[in-house]
Design a protein around this motif. Sequence first.
Motif, PDB file in Angstrom:
ATOM      1  N   ASP A   7       1.254  -1.257   0.157  1.00 10.05           N
ATOM      2  CA  ASP A   7       0.308  -0.106   0.059  1.00 10.05           C
ATOM      3  C   ASP A   7       0.850   1.212   0.182  1.00 10.05           C
ATOM      4  N   ALA A   8       1.007   1.754  -0.885  1.00 10.02           N
ATOM      5  CA  ALA A   8       1.934   2.505  -1.303  1.00 10.02           C
ATOM      6  C   ALA A   8       1.372   3.751  -0.299  1.00 10.02           C
ATOM      7  N   MET A   9       0.071   4.806  -0.661  1.00  9.19           N
ATOM      8  CA  MET A   9      -0.118   5.841  -0.548  1.00  9.19           C
ATOM      9  C   MET A   9      -0.913   6.114   1.263  1.00  9.19           C
ATOM     10  N   GLY A  10      -0.424   4.575   1.970  1.00  9.41           N
ATOM     11  CA  GLY A  10      -1.278   4.785   3.000  1.00  9.41           C
ATOM     12  C   GLY A  10      -0.393   5.748   3.941  1.00  9.41           C
ATOM     13  N   GLY A  11       0.898   5.382   4.170  1.00  8.28           N
ATOM     14  CA  GLY A  11       1.401   6.665   5.436  1.00  8.28           C
ATOM     15  C   GLY A  11       1.420   7.928   5.637  1.00  8.28           C
ATOM     16  N   ASP A  12       1.233   8.403   6.750  1.00  4.56           N
ATOM     17  CA  ASP A  12       1.891   9.775   7.379  1.00  4.56           C
ATOM     18  C   ASP A  12       2.336  10.641   6.843  1.00  4.56           C
ATOM     19  N   PHE A  13       2.784  10.046   5.599  1.00  2.00           N
ATOM     20  CA  PHE A  13       3.981  11.370   5.114  1.00  2.00           C
ATOM     21  C   PHE A  13       3.949  10.748   3.382  1.00  2.00           C
ATOM     22  N   VAL A  36       0.813  -0.149  -4.750  1.00  2.00           N
ATOM     23  CA  VAL A  36      -0.062   0.353  -5.278  1.00  2.00           C
ATOM     24  C   VAL A  36      -0.722   1.369  -5.203  1.00  2.00           C
ATOM     25  N   GLY A  37      -1.390   2.197  -5.728  1.00  2.00           N
ATOM     26  CA  GLY A  37      -1.230   4.409  -5.412  1.00  2.00           C
ATOM     27  C   GLY A  37      -1.618   4.543  -7.005  1.00  2.00           C
ATOM     28  N   LYS A  38      -1.045   5.757  -6.726  1.00  2.00           N
ATOM     29  CA  LYS A  38      -1.059   6.324  -8.079  1.00  2.00           C
ATOM     30  C   LYS A  38      -0.324   5.940  -8.637  1.00  2.00           C
ATOM     31  N   THR A  39      -0.440   5.706  -9.849  1.00  2.00           N
ATOM     32  CA  THR A  39       0.743   5.724 -10.583  1.00  2.00           C
ATOM     33  C   THR A  39       1.427   6.163 -11.432  1.00  2.00           C
ATOM     34  N   ASP A  40       1.140   7.983 -11.814  1.00  2.00           N
ATOM     35  CA  ASP A  40       1.466   9.081 -11.898  1.00  2.00           C
ATOM     36  C   ASP A  40       2.886   9.374 -10.509  1.00  2.00           C
ATOM     37  N   PHE A  56       3.388  -2.064 -10.555  1.00  2.00           N
ATOM     38  CA  PHE A  56       2.761  -0.468 -10.208  1.00  2.00           C
ATOM     39  C   PHE A  56       0.829  -0.703 -10.736  1.00  2.00           C
ATOM     40  N   VAL A  57       0.087  -0.894  -9.332  1.00  2.00           N
ATOM     41  CA  VAL A  57      -1.125  -0.703  -9.621  1.00  2.00           C
ATOM     42  C   VAL A  57      -1.549   0.629  -9.327  1.00  2.00           C
ATOM     43  N   GLN A  58      -2.715   1.105 -10.064  1.00  2.00           N
ATOM     44  CA  GLN A  58      -3.330   1.860 -10.476  1.00  2.00           C
ATOM     45  C   GLN A  58      -4.465   2.142  -8.999  1.00  2.00           C
ATOM     46  N   ALA A  59      -4.344   2.805  -8.042  1.00  2.00           N
ATOM     47  CA  ALA A  59      -5.463   3.033  -7.193  1.00  2.00           C
ATOM     48  C   ALA A  59      -5.723   4.542  -6.871  1.00  2.00           C
ATOM     49  N   ASP A  60      -6.999   5.234  -7.012  1.00  2.00           N
ATOM     50  CA  ASP A  60      -7.234   6.544  -7.195  1.00  2.00           C
ATOM     51  C   ASP A  60      -7.799   7.197  -6.033  1.00  2.00           C
ATOM     52  N   GLU A  61      -7.930   6.605  -4.556  1.00  2.00           N
ATOM     53  CA  GLU A  61      -7.614   6.821  -3.231  1.00  2.00           C
ATOM     54  C   GLU A  61      -7.454   5.922  -2.266  1.00  2.00           C
ATOM     55  N   VAL A  62      -6.969   7.285  -1.228  1.00  2.00           N
ATOM     56  CA  VAL A  62      -6.366   6.734  -0.192  1.00  2.00           C
ATOM     57  C   VAL A  62      -7.592   6.290   0.653  1.00  2.00           C
ATOM     58  N   PHE A  63      -7.149   5.849   1.786  1.00  2.00           N
ATOM     59  CA  PHE A  63      -8.488   5.649   2.739  1.00  2.00           C
ATOM     60  C   PHE A  63      -8.055   6.371   3.632  1.00  2.00           C
ATOM     61  N   GLU A  64      -8.064   7.682   4.176  1.00  2.00           N
ATOM     62  CA  GLU A  64      -7.589   8.343   5.467  1.00  2.00           C
ATOM     63  C   GLU A  64      -7.856   8.111   7.213  1.00  2.00           C
ATOM     64  N   MET A  65      -6.644   7.940   7.304  1.00  2.00           N
ATOM     65  CA  MET A  65      -7.060   7.649   8.722  1.00  2.00           C
ATOM     66  C   MET A  65      -7.694   8.322   9.654  1.00  2.00           C
ATOM     67  N   LEU A  73     -14.914  -1.612   3.530  1.00  2.00           N
ATOM     68  CA  LEU A  73     -15.739  -2.510   2.247  1.00  2.00           C
ATOM     69  C   LEU A  73     -16.163  -1.272   1.086  1.00  2.00           C
ATOM     70  N   LYS A  74     -16.825   0.022   1.379  1.00  2.00           N
ATOM     71  CA  LYS A  74     -17.106   0.353   0.150  1.00  2.00           C
ATOM     72  C   LYS A  74     -15.928   1.359  -0.309  1.00  2.00           C
ATOM     73  N   LYS A  75     -15.422   1.334   0.258  1.00  2.00           N
ATOM     74  CA  LYS A  75     -14.327   2.499  -0.671  1.00  2.00           C
ATOM     75  C   LYS A  75     -13.269   1.166  -1.291  1.00  2.00           C
ATOM     76  N   LYS A  76     -13.865   0.611  -2.847  1.00  2.00           N
ATOM     77  CA  LYS A  76     -12.930  -0.168  -3.660  1.00  2.00           C
ATOM     78  C   LYS A  76     -11.375   0.441  -4.472  1.00  2.00           C
ATOM     79  N   GLU A  77     -12.102   2.182  -4.505  1.00  2.00           N
ATOM     80  CA  GLU A  77     -11.357   2.341  -5.530  1.00  2.00           C
ATOM     81  C   GLU A  77      -9.285   2.717  -4.363  1.00  2.00           C
ATOM     82  N   THR A  78      -9.491   2.317  -2.978  1.00  2.00           N
ATOM     83  CA  THR A  78      -8.536   2.799  -2.545  1.00  2.00           C
ATOM     84  C   THR A  78      -7.562   1.972  -2.086  1.00  2.00           C
TER      85      THR A  78
END
Length: 336
Positions: A7-13, A36-40, A56-65, A73-78
């Motif tokens: 999960d390349a987008m999940g960290g605080d930084f 997994v995250g925003k490829t660009d 690289f696996v595209q994911a348009d959203e980040v599940f925020e803290m 379960l509803k956030k399938k694009e995270t």
Amino acid sequence: MTKIAIDAMGGDFGPNPIAEGVISALKERKFHAFLVGKTDILKPLIPNELEKFVTFVQADEVFEMKNDATNVLKKKETSIYKAIELVKNGECKAVVSAGHSGATMSLATLKIGRLKNVSRPAIATLMPTSKETKTLVLDVGANVDSKSEHIFQSGVMGEAYAKEIMKIKNPKISILSNGEEECKGDSATKGAHQMLKILDTFVGNAEGNQIFDGSVDVVTCDGFIGNIVLKTSEGVADAMNKLIKKEVKGSLIAIAGAILMKNVFKRVKKATDYDEYGGAPLLGVKNCVIISHGKSSPKAIKNAIFQALEFANSNINSVIEKRLEELSLTKSKEAI
């Protein structure tokens, strides 16, 4: 080659420290990283010579803290949802996330699934000891309302981890309580104590100080208590480090002494530094899930990946299932 979903987008930084950790890990070990995250954003962070080891696996959203874990379960694009899906579908053998721990646990439990005979998965973490060994503590936050059976199962899973991953032939298993006497503890702890007696490796109750003195190898407890133990120990270590630095700066003699003890301080820091462990495995689910701190550094991410590689290439899950099955049969025979 082992494939690890990250999960390349999940960290605080953001993705930078995670990408740096992946790069460091790829330079030391052979594996294939699924970022997994925003490829660009992610692609420019990976050197050209390492791209053949990265998908690289595209994911348009980040599940925020700030989000409620039950909504994941509803956030399938995270990024965390898609990372877990890679493991569920068999494309990857493990997942590493420094994102929302509650969301990671929920997805792992519901999408990947629990091992046979496991009621609730548990988060396990390693604690340093004065004997330069490690104590495995679980649960440290997955379940805040554990029953005796859950604490018992955590002990069994901890025993398996100690044998398979920590390579301890005869680990000492204990249960955290407010005294060594068998009569001490709340009802869940006392109930779990009786259940744990079925293990040859069980040595009884352990008090909080025994986590750090090397007298036991595994400490099982309720997730609410375990999380407080974890956060308190992190806070104490951080406070001691700041106090030492403050006192050293107060005098020239102290500064000279600190210079002479530089190597000692380095060894102590290494033994107590979270970055050296990288993350905590979620035991009791069908594949490897490593939960890292939101503030993880590149070094912590690297070591979390190393944990994932070791776990994914072990037999620990089959050992846990077999052990729980054996103990279930033993308890059934004793009840007759």
